[in-house]
Scaffold this motif. Structure first.
Motif, PDB file in Angstrom:
ATOM      1  N   VAL A  36     -76.917  -1.983  22.232  1.00  0.00           N
ATOM      2  CA  VAL A  36     -77.741  -1.906  21.021  1.00  0.00           C
ATOM      3  C   VAL A  36     -79.228  -2.051  21.324  1.00  0.00           C
ATOM      4  O   VAL A  36     -80.056  -1.841  20.421  1.00  0.00           O
ATOM      5  CB  VAL A  36     -77.319  -2.972  19.984  1.00  0.00           C
ATOM      6  N   THR A  37     -79.583  -2.404  22.548  1.00  0.00           N
ATOM      7  CA  THR A  37     -81.003  -2.512  22.903  1.00  0.00           C
ATOM      8  C   THR A  37     -81.442  -1.420  23.871  1.00  0.00           C
ATOM      9  O   THR A  37     -82.530  -1.495  24.439  1.00  0.00           O
ATOM     10  CB  THR A  37     -81.300  -3.893  23.527  1.00  0.00           C
ATOM     11  N   SER A  38     -80.609  -0.415  24.032  1.00  0.00           N
ATOM     12  CA  SER A  38     -81.003   0.708  24.890  1.00  0.00           C
ATOM     13  C   SER A  38     -82.171   1.446  24.257  1.00  0.00           C
ATOM     14  O   SER A  38     -82.419   1.344  23.035  1.00  0.00           O
ATOM     15  CB  SER A  38     -79.825   1.669  25.086  1.00  0.00           C
ATOM     16  N   ASP A  39     -82.910   2.191  25.048  1.00  0.00           N
ATOM     17  CA  ASP A  39     -84.065   2.936  24.535  1.00  0.00           C
ATOM     18  C   ASP A  39     -83.655   3.905  23.433  1.00  0.00           C
ATOM     19  O   ASP A  39     -84.343   4.026  22.407  1.00  0.00           O
ATOM     20  CB  ASP A  39     -84.738   3.710  25.682  1.00  0.00           C
ATOM     21  N   ALA A  40     -82.536   4.594  23.639  1.00  0.00           N
ATOM     22  CA  ALA A  40     -82.081   5.567  22.642  1.00  0.00           C
ATOM     23  C   ALA A  40     -81.741   4.886  21.322  1.00  0.00           C
ATOM     24  O   ALA A  40     -82.089   5.385  20.236  1.00  0.00           O
ATOM     25  CB  ALA A  40     -80.871   6.337  23.171  1.00  0.00           C
ATOM     26  N   ALA A  41     -81.074   3.731  21.413  1.00  0.00           N
ATOM     27  CA  ALA A  41     -80.676   3.016  20.198  1.00  0.00           C
ATOM     28  C   ALA A  41     -81.896   2.505  19.433  1.00  0.00           C
ATOM     29  O   ALA A  41     -81.988   2.659  18.207  1.00  0.00           O
ATOM     30  CB  ALA A  41     -79.754   1.859  20.553  1.00  0.00           C
ATOM     31  N   LEU A  42     -82.836   1.894  20.137  1.00  0.00           N
ATOM     32  CA  LEU A  42     -84.020   1.342  19.476  1.00  0.00           C
ATOM     33  C   LEU A  42     -84.899   2.437  18.898  1.00  0.00           C
ATOM     34  O   LEU A  42     -85.470   2.295  17.807  1.00  0.00           O
ATOM     35  CB  LEU A  42     -84.811   0.487  20.458  1.00  0.00           C
ATOM     36  N   THR A  43     -85.004   3.554  19.611  1.00  0.00           N
ATOM     37  CA  THR A  43     -85.788   4.679  19.092  1.00  0.00           C
ATOM     38  C   THR A  43     -85.162   5.233  17.818  1.00  0.00           C
ATOM     39  O   THR A  43     -85.858   5.494  16.829  1.00  0.00           O
ATOM     40  CB  THR A  43     -85.884   5.799  20.148  1.00  0.00           C
ATOM     41  N   ALA A  44     -83.843   5.403  17.842  1.00  0.00           N
ATOM     42  CA  ALA A  44     -83.147   5.931  16.669  1.00  0.00           C
ATOM     43  C   ALA A  44     -83.233   4.961  15.497  1.00  0.00           C
ATOM     44  O   ALA A  44     -83.429   5.368  14.347  1.00  0.00           O
ATOM     45  CB  ALA A  44     -81.685   6.218  17.020  1.00  0.00           C
ATOM     46  N   PHE A 198     -76.531  11.354   7.037  1.00  0.00           N
ATOM     47  CA  PHE A 198     -76.170  12.101   8.237  1.00  0.00           C
ATOM     48  C   PHE A 198     -76.118  13.615   7.991  1.00  0.00           C
ATOM     49  O   PHE A 198     -76.816  14.390   8.643  1.00  0.00           O
ATOM     50  CB  PHE A 198     -74.815  11.622   8.766  1.00  0.00           C
ATOM     51  N   GLY A 199     -75.281  14.053   7.045  1.00  0.00           N
ATOM     52  CA  GLY A 199     -74.982  15.479   6.894  1.00  0.00           C
ATOM     53  C   GLY A 199     -76.189  16.348   6.598  1.00  0.00           C
ATOM     54  O   GLY A 199     -76.420  17.369   7.255  1.00  0.00           O
ATOM     55  N   ALA A 200     -76.968  15.969   5.575  1.00  0.00           N
ATOM     56  CA  ALA A 200     -78.137  16.765   5.214  1.00  0.00           C
ATOM     57  C   ALA A 200     -79.177  16.749   6.333  1.00  0.00           C
ATOM     58  O   ALA A 200     -79.872  17.740   6.571  1.00  0.00           O
ATOM     59  CB  ALA A 200     -78.750  16.240   3.914  1.00  0.00           C
ATOM     60  N   THR A 201     -79.270  15.619   7.023  1.00  0.00           N
ATOM     61  CA  THR A 201     -80.253  15.498   8.106  1.00  0.00           C
ATOM     62  C   THR A 201     -79.940  16.439   9.255  1.00  0.00           C
ATOM     63  O   THR A 201     -80.820  17.168   9.737  1.00  0.00           O
ATOM     64  CB  THR A 201     -80.311  14.049   8.618  1.00  0.00           C
ATOM     65  N   ILE A 202     -78.694  16.454   9.702  1.00  0.00           N
ATOM     66  CA  ILE A 202     -78.365  17.278  10.859  1.00  0.00           C
ATOM     67  C   ILE A 202     -78.437  18.765  10.514  1.00  0.00           C
ATOM     68  O   ILE A 202     -78.749  19.600  11.367  1.00  0.00           O
ATOM     69  CB  ILE A 202     -76.976  16.897  11.422  1.00  0.00           C
ATOM     70  N   ALA A 203     -78.171  19.126   9.244  1.00  0.00           N
ATOM     71  CA  ALA A 203     -78.224  20.529   8.846  1.00  0.00           C
ATOM     72  C   ALA A 203     -79.657  21.014   8.677  1.00  0.00           C
ATOM     73  O   ALA A 203     -79.967  22.176   8.976  1.00  0.00           O
ATOM     74  CB  ALA A 203     -77.446  20.738   7.544  1.00  0.00           C
ATOM     75  N   PHE A 204     -80.548  20.143   8.216  1.00  0.00           N
ATOM     76  CA  PHE A 204     -81.913  20.550   7.893  1.00  0.00           C
ATOM     77  C   PHE A 204     -82.918  20.154   8.968  1.00  0.00           C
ATOM     78  O   PHE A 204     -83.895  20.863   9.217  1.00  0.00           O
ATOM     79  CB  PHE A 204     -82.315  19.919   6.552  1.00  0.00           C
ATOM     80  N   ALA A 205     -82.674  19.023   9.628  1.00  0.00           N
ATOM     81  CA  ALA A 205     -83.657  18.511  10.589  1.00  0.00           C
ATOM     82  C   ALA A 205     -83.178  18.571  12.028  1.00  0.00           C
ATOM     83  O   ALA A 205     -83.977  18.402  12.951  1.00  0.00           O
ATOM     84  CB  ALA A 205     -84.030  17.066  10.232  1.00  0.00           C
ATOM     85  N   GLY A 206     -81.889  18.784  12.242  1.00  0.00           N
ATOM     86  CA  GLY A 206     -81.389  18.827  13.606  1.00  0.00           C
ATOM     87  C   GLY A 206     -81.307  17.439  14.214  1.00  0.00           C
ATOM     88  O   GLY A 206     -81.377  16.417  13.521  1.00  0.00           O
ATOM     89  N   SER A 207     -81.163  17.401  15.535  1.00  0.00           N
ATOM     90  CA  SER A 207     -81.013  16.132  16.250  1.00  0.00           C
ATOM     91  C   SER A 207     -81.900  16.141  17.482  1.00  0.00           C
ATOM     92  O   SER A 207     -81.446  16.334  18.604  1.00  0.00           O
ATOM     93  CB  SER A 207     -79.540  15.920  16.645  1.00  0.00           C
ATOM     94  N   LEU A 208     -83.199  15.918  17.258  1.00  0.00           N
ATOM     95  CA  LEU A 208     -84.182  15.902  18.339  1.00  0.00           C
ATOM     96  C   LEU A 208     -84.558  14.460  18.632  1.00  0.00           C
ATOM     97  O   LEU A 208     -85.021  13.737  17.751  1.00  0.00           O
ATOM     98  CB  LEU A 208     -85.428  16.707  17.941  1.00  0.00           C
ATOM     99  N   ALA A 209     -84.357  14.036  19.870  1.00  0.00           N
ATOM    100  CA  ALA A 209     -84.603  12.646  20.245  1.00  0.00           C
ATOM    101  C   ALA A 209     -86.040  12.238  19.936  1.00  0.00           C
ATOM    102  O   ALA A 209     -86.987  12.936  20.283  1.00  0.00           O
ATOM    103  CB  ALA A 209     -84.320  12.451  21.736  1.00  0.00           C
ATOM    104  N   GLY A 210     -86.190  11.115  19.248  1.00  0.00           N
ATOM    105  CA  GLY A 210     -87.503  10.582  18.930  1.00  0.00           C
ATOM    106  C   GLY A 210     -88.188  11.253  17.764  1.00  0.00           C
ATOM    107  O   GLY A 210     -89.236  10.785  17.316  1.00  0.00           O
TER     108      GLY A 210
END
Length: 257
Positions: A36-44, A198-210
């Motif tokens: 839960v303290t990984s860079d990816a987790a904290l950024t998300a 989740f659903g509307a976000t991934i359809a409209f905004a995609g999944s770009l790190a950061g």
């Protein structure tokens, strides 16, 4: 309290609580702090909190006046208007995301002109995340505030208008105070819904790190490669949502005891 109600009530409570206990039982508690303290987790998590706060503010800015219009106004087709406001509650979120994409995308109804004349591209940006969250969260705020106004009634506003107060004065001095008891609950509901979107976000905004990968999207991504990581992040999201609901929800909206 009639005793026959206890059985269905406990079954309903179990349906809500037991899945979370399943996550708790499945979690790798040894690796949990690391996960839960990984860079990816904290950024998300940081992105989720920022965008949820922005979308909640947008919900309040736009949904507050809309709730007042629905509760106090008499526009033509009020029933149809209310149905349209509630539509995101029954639509699958991914459908809302696609609707936003075909409205604001490069070839969309409005997006083509934003791109052509202003050079603005909304999809697959942080702005798209905020709009997607606002789309799914605003009905919660509108329904809560409209219910608060209808429960309070309009007698105080009628008296103020009878005494000569102008409509704008009645709104700020009477209507807004009537909204305050339900405002905390409405804001918390909207924020919590935006946080878990989740659903509307991934359809409209995609999944770009950061940039657009919020915590729910990071959980989905981790599920494909690291189940322990997905479970840990799920528990993190549950904990954050619980803190928001328990601590940010004013005692006044719980009702007098």
């Amino acid at each position: 309290m009639p005793w026959p109600l206890w059985g269905p009530a406990l079954a309903g409570l179990g349906l809500l609580v037991l899945p979370v206990l399943g996550l708790v039982a499945r979690a790798d508690w040894v690796r949990l702090p690391e996960l839960v303290t990984s860079d990816a987790a904290l950024t998300a998590l940081g992105l989720s909190l920022r965008t949820a706060a922005a979308s909640t503010a947008l919900c309040l800015l736009l949904g507050g006046p809309l709730a007042v219009v629905l509760a106090r106004g008499r526009p033509p087709g009020l029933r149809v208007l209310r149905s349209l406001v509630l539509l995101p509650l029954v639509l699958p979120p991914v459908v809302g995301g696609l609707a936003l994409l075909y409205l604001l995308g490069r070839t969309g109804l409005v997006g083509r002109y934003l791109d052509l004349y202003l050079g603005v591209r909304v999809p697959f940006t942080t702005t798209a995340v905020v709009l997607a969250q606002t789309f799914v969260a605003m009905p919660f705020l509108v329904v809560s505030l409209e219910g608060a106004l209808r429960t309070a009634g309009d007698r105080y506003e009628t008296v103020a208008a009878t005494l000569g107060a102008r409509p704008w004065t009645v709104f700020w001095r009477v209507t807004v105070p009537l909204l305050l008891p339900g405002l905390g609950s409405a804001v918390v509901l909207a924020f919590a819904r935006a946080l878990g979107e989740f659903g509307a976000t991934i359809a409209f905004a995609g999944s770009l790190a950061g940039q657009t990968r919020t915590l729910p999207l990071e959980i989905y991504l981790q599920r494909e490669s690291d189940v322990d990581g997905a479970v840990a992040l799920s528990l993190l999201l549950v904990a954050v949502a619980a803190v928001v609901v328990v601590l940010a929800r004013p005692r006044a909206v719980e009702g007098a005891r």
